[in-house]
Design an enzyme around this catalytic site. Structure first.
Site, PDB file in Angstrom:
ATOM      1  N   CYS A 112      -3.847   0.597  -2.815  1.00 36.84           N
ATOM      2  CA  CYS A 112      -3.773  -0.586  -1.957  1.00 36.84           C
ATOM      3  C   CYS A 112      -2.731  -1.569  -2.488  1.00 36.84           C
ATOM      4  CB  CYS A 112      -5.115  -1.295  -1.916  1.00 36.84           C
ATOM      5  SG  CYS A 112      -6.413  -0.399  -1.065  1.00 36.84           S
ATOM      6  N   CYS A 128     -10.291  -4.469  -0.097  1.00 34.45           N
ATOM      7  CA  CYS A 128     -11.358  -3.460  -0.082  1.00 34.45           C
ATOM      8  C   CYS A 128     -12.202  -3.586  -1.355  1.00 34.45           C
ATOM      9  CB  CYS A 128     -10.754  -2.056   0.032  1.00 34.45           C
ATOM     10  SG  CYS A 128     -10.042  -1.459  -1.512  1.00 34.45           S
ATOM     11  N   CYS A 145     -10.361  -2.952  -4.675  1.00 32.30           N
ATOM     12  CA  CYS A 145      -9.460  -4.059  -5.028  1.00 32.30           C
ATOM     13  C   CYS A 145     -10.253  -5.282  -5.475  1.00 32.30           C
ATOM     14  CB  CYS A 145      -8.558  -4.404  -3.846  1.00 32.30           C
ATOM     15  SG  CYS A 145      -7.353  -3.103  -3.515  1.00 32.30           S
ATOM     16  N   ASN A 168       0.847  -1.195   0.000  1.00 30.68           N
ATOM     17  CA  ASN A 168       0.000   0.000   0.000  1.00 30.68           C
ATOM     18  C   ASN A 168       0.883   1.246   0.000  1.00 30.68           C
ATOM     19  OD1 ASN A 168       0.611  -0.847   2.687  1.00 30.68           O
ATOM     20  ND2 ASN A 168      -1.018   0.404   3.533  1.00 30.68           N
ATOM     21  N   ILE A 169       0.436   2.219  -0.776  1.00 29.83           N
ATOM     22  CA  ILE A 169       1.190   3.464  -0.946  1.00 29.83           C
ATOM     23  C   ILE A 169       0.236   4.620  -0.667  1.00 29.83           C
ATOM     24  CG2 ILE A 169       2.522   4.895  -2.538  1.00 29.83           C
ATOM     25  CD1 ILE A 169       3.146   2.255  -4.090  1.00 29.83           C
ATOM     26  N   GLU A 170       0.502   5.330   0.405  1.00 32.01           N
ATOM     27  CA  GLU A 170      -0.353   6.458   0.795  1.00 32.01           C
ATOM     28  C   GLU A 170       0.334   7.775   0.439  1.00 32.01           C
ATOM     29  OE1 GLU A 170      -0.934   5.869   4.999  1.00 32.01           O
ATOM     30  OE2 GLU A 170      -2.220   4.116   4.676  1.00 32.01           O
ATOM     31  N   GLU A 215      -3.005  -4.725  -3.061  1.00 27.75           N
ATOM     32  CA  GLU A 215      -3.500  -5.663  -4.078  1.00 27.75           C
ATOM     33  C   GLU A 215      -3.401  -5.038  -5.472  1.00 27.75           C
ATOM     34  OE1 GLU A 215      -4.893  -4.758  -1.272  1.00 27.75           O
ATOM     35  OE2 GLU A 215      -6.169  -6.312  -0.407  1.00 27.75           O
TER      36      GLU A 215
HETATM   37  N1  THU Z   1      -5.348  -1.291   2.287  1.00 24.80           N
HETATM   38  C1  THU Z   1      -4.800  -2.132   1.379  1.00 24.80           C
HETATM   39  O1  THU Z   1      -3.626  -1.991   0.998  1.00 24.80           O
HETATM   40  N2  THU Z   1      -5.571  -3.129   0.884  1.00 24.80           N
HETATM   41  C2  THU Z   1      -6.890  -3.288   1.189  1.00 24.80           C
HETATM   42  O2  THU Z   1      -7.568  -4.070   0.551  1.00 24.80           O
HETATM   43  C3  THU Z   1      -7.477  -2.556   2.312  1.00 24.80           C
HETATM   44  C4  THU Z   1      -6.710  -1.381   2.761  1.00 24.80           C
HETATM   45  C5  THU Z   1      -4.529  -0.189   2.810  1.00 24.80           C
HETATM   46  C6  THU Z   1      -4.997   1.167   2.363  1.00 24.80           C
HETATM   47  C7  THU Z   1      -4.440   2.049   3.457  1.00 24.80           C
HETATM   48  O3  THU Z   1      -3.106   2.387   3.107  1.00 24.80           O
HETATM   49  C8  THU Z   1      -4.402   1.151   4.677  1.00 24.80           C
HETATM   50  O4  THU Z   1      -4.563  -0.173   4.210  1.00 24.80           O
HETATM   51  C9  THU Z   1      -5.480   1.452   5.689  1.00 24.80           C
HETATM   52  O5  THU Z   1      -6.727   1.464   5.112  1.00 24.80           O
END
Ligand code: THU
Length: 128
Positions: free
Chosen positions: A52, A91, A94, A41-43, A54
């Site tokens: 996300c 999520c 994804c 995941n990259i914010e 995935e």
């Molecule tokens: N996140 C994912 O990488 N995959 C998911 O399917 C659910 C959420 C990440 C997004 C965010 O960076 C962190 O989890 C918290 O929501």
């Protein structure tokens, strides 16, 4: 590839997550055309544009020209051990990516024995 090995890839990928806002590290690893691809995941500062793990892994595979995705593993390494399945599964966004790009893949969720397909997680998915 066996489930345990692919989940180990997902957990080790999660160590490279870029999540300065949530501090919730997620790693994904998938097998596409026999090769392993990983994503995290990259914010960014505009939170809604977060990518996300995935989708990151799916993008890595397709960017490499690998399209036939047979297995996908996801690890939320900061989820507490007692966290329910709903705090570890892909999520909604994804799920749609998986429905489009990995419709027949086996899905492994770290911490849960059950093996899913995207049809379990997103029944009646939209498709063109
Ligand atoms: N996140 C994912 O990488 N995959 C998911 O399917 C659910 C959420 C990440 C997004 C965010 O960076 C962190 O989890 C918290 O929501």
């Amino acid at each position: 590839m066996d489930r345990t090995t692919l989940l180990a890839h997902a957990r080790s990928a999660a160590l490279r997550a870029h999540c300065p806002y949530s501090h919730f590290r997620v790693g994904a690893a998938l097998v596409a055309d026999g090769q392993v691809f990983e994503g995290v995941n990259i914010e960014i500062s505009s939170f809604g544009l977060t990518l996300c793990a995935e989708r990151s892994a799916l993008a890595a595979a397709l960017s490499n020209g690998s399209h036939t995705i047979t297995q996908v593993a996801v690890a939320c390494i900061d989820a507490p051990p007692e966290a329910p399945l709903g705090q570890r599964t892909p999520c909604g966004a994804c799920r749609q990516w998986l429905a489009d790009l990995a419709p027949d893949a086996l899905l492994y969720i770290d911490g849960f024995e059950q093996v899913f397909t995207i049809r379990d997680l997103l029944p009646h998915a939209f498709g063109l």
